[in-house]
Design an enzyme around this catalytic site. Sequence first.
Site, PDB file in Angstrom:
ATOM      1  N   ASP A  34      42.229  44.507  32.171  1.00  0.00           N
ATOM      2  CA  ASP A  34      41.415  43.863  33.210  1.00  0.00           C
ATOM      3  C   ASP A  34      39.985  43.627  32.737  1.00  0.00           C
ATOM      4  O   ASP A  34      39.192  44.566  32.642  1.00  0.00           O
ATOM      5  CB  ASP A  34      41.390  44.753  34.459  1.00  0.00           C
ATOM      6  CG  ASP A  34      42.690  44.692  35.229  1.00  0.00           C
ATOM      7  OD1 ASP A  34      43.137  43.574  35.526  1.00  0.00           O
ATOM      8  OD2 ASP A  34      43.254  45.762  35.532  1.00  0.00           O
ATOM      9  N   MET A  36      36.401  42.011  33.536  1.00  0.00           N
ATOM     10  CA  MET A  36      35.597  41.588  34.701  1.00  0.00           C
ATOM     11  C   MET A  36      34.178  41.296  34.265  1.00  0.00           C
ATOM     12  O   MET A  36      33.587  42.063  33.500  1.00  0.00           O
ATOM     13  CB  MET A  36      35.569  42.704  35.742  1.00  0.00           C
ATOM     14  CG  MET A  36      36.941  43.173  36.168  1.00  0.00           C
ATOM     15  SD  MET A  36      36.778  44.497  37.378  1.00  0.00           S
ATOM     16  CE  MET A  36      38.501  44.937  37.601  1.00  0.00           C
ATOM     17  N   MET A  68      39.203  38.118  34.762  1.00  0.00           N
ATOM     18  CA  MET A  68      38.541  37.911  36.053  1.00  0.00           C
ATOM     19  C   MET A  68      37.109  37.506  35.737  1.00  0.00           C
ATOM     20  O   MET A  68      36.149  38.233  35.991  1.00  0.00           O
ATOM     21  CB  MET A  68      38.624  39.196  36.888  1.00  0.00           C
ATOM     22  CG  MET A  68      40.035  39.439  37.412  1.00  0.00           C
ATOM     23  SD  MET A  68      40.240  41.124  38.005  1.00  0.00           S
ATOM     24  CE  MET A  68      40.644  41.922  36.480  1.00  0.00           C
ATOM     25  N   MET A 137      47.872  38.339  42.910  1.00  0.00           N
ATOM     26  CA  MET A 137      47.020  39.492  43.240  1.00  0.00           C
ATOM     27  C   MET A 137      47.410  40.033  44.612  1.00  0.00           C
ATOM     28  O   MET A 137      47.461  39.285  45.595  1.00  0.00           O
ATOM     29  CB  MET A 137      45.545  39.093  43.290  1.00  0.00           C
ATOM     30  CG  MET A 137      44.904  38.748  41.961  1.00  0.00           C
ATOM     31  SD  MET A 137      44.996  40.042  40.711  1.00  0.00           S
ATOM     32  CE  MET A 137      44.216  41.423  41.541  1.00  0.00           C
ATOM     33  N   ASP A 175      49.929  42.365  41.042  1.00  0.00           N
ATOM     34  CA  ASP A 175      48.827  43.185  40.548  1.00  0.00           C
ATOM     35  C   ASP A 175      47.964  43.697  41.698  1.00  0.00           C
ATOM     36  O   ASP A 175      47.316  42.928  42.391  1.00  0.00           O
ATOM     37  CB  ASP A 175      47.983  42.323  39.593  1.00  0.00           C
ATOM     38  CG  ASP A 175      46.837  43.094  38.956  1.00  0.00           C
ATOM     39  OD1 ASP A 175      46.779  44.324  39.109  1.00  0.00           O
ATOM     40  OD2 ASP A 175      46.015  42.448  38.290  1.00  0.00           O
TER      41      ASP A 175
END
Length: 222
Positions: A34, A36, A68, A137, A175
């Site tokens: 992930d 971000m 993201m 998501m 997710d």
Amino acid sequence: MPKVAPSILSADFTRLGEVLREVEKAGIDTLHLDVMDGHFVPNISFGALIVDAVRRCVPGMELNTHLMIKEPLRYAEQFTKAGASRLVVHREITDDPARLCSEVKAISGKVGLSYNPETPIDGFEELEGIADMILIMSVHPGFGGQKFIQEVLTKVKKIVKFNQSAREKFTISIDGGINPETAPLAIEAGVDNLVAGNAFFKNKGEYRTSGFEQVISSLLGK
Ligand code: DX5
Ligand code: ZN
């Protein structure tokens, strides 16, 4: 049988290498990373440096890198060189998802598209043959350990239906908020990959560094 794809966001970074080798021994062949940027989501996690470290710890694993971030094209090459197997970009940052996915794919080889809980998946069919993964998501992106939003399963079911007659099927990932209680709902809806962070790497708030076989069984209902 669906696969569990652990999200390293919830792992103990002080012993990441050791933990990931344990995870691999437990039979996991896919990880979820992930990334971000503090802009697309209100949190900052890690960048290509960690992707590279994970790649060197577990050279054989599939690394799905969930970007993201607002400008995935700017960093696609960096993440690919670091060892990402697939870059997953967000639907919300573009008006032309097919074009974005094609451009990313030209750099990364494999691309997925992710939809936030409130984002409709209208038009996802046009990604057939471009994106090979759709990531739904089931929490608002930005943080691990949030509550599962069950309504997103209607989107999963739509893609499952499309896959039944598609030439090139989408791998469907879910997710956020996956645990032994919510996983069966996602499996029943037809997901291929269950991303799990907290439920995988933590036990009552404490880091887990072994016993991953049992966690996998509890998520898959075995
Ligand atoms: C949320 C991330 C997820 C998260 C999942 O922004 O995209 O991958 O790490 O964590 P859990 O399983 O704890 O909800
Ligand atoms: Zn994620």
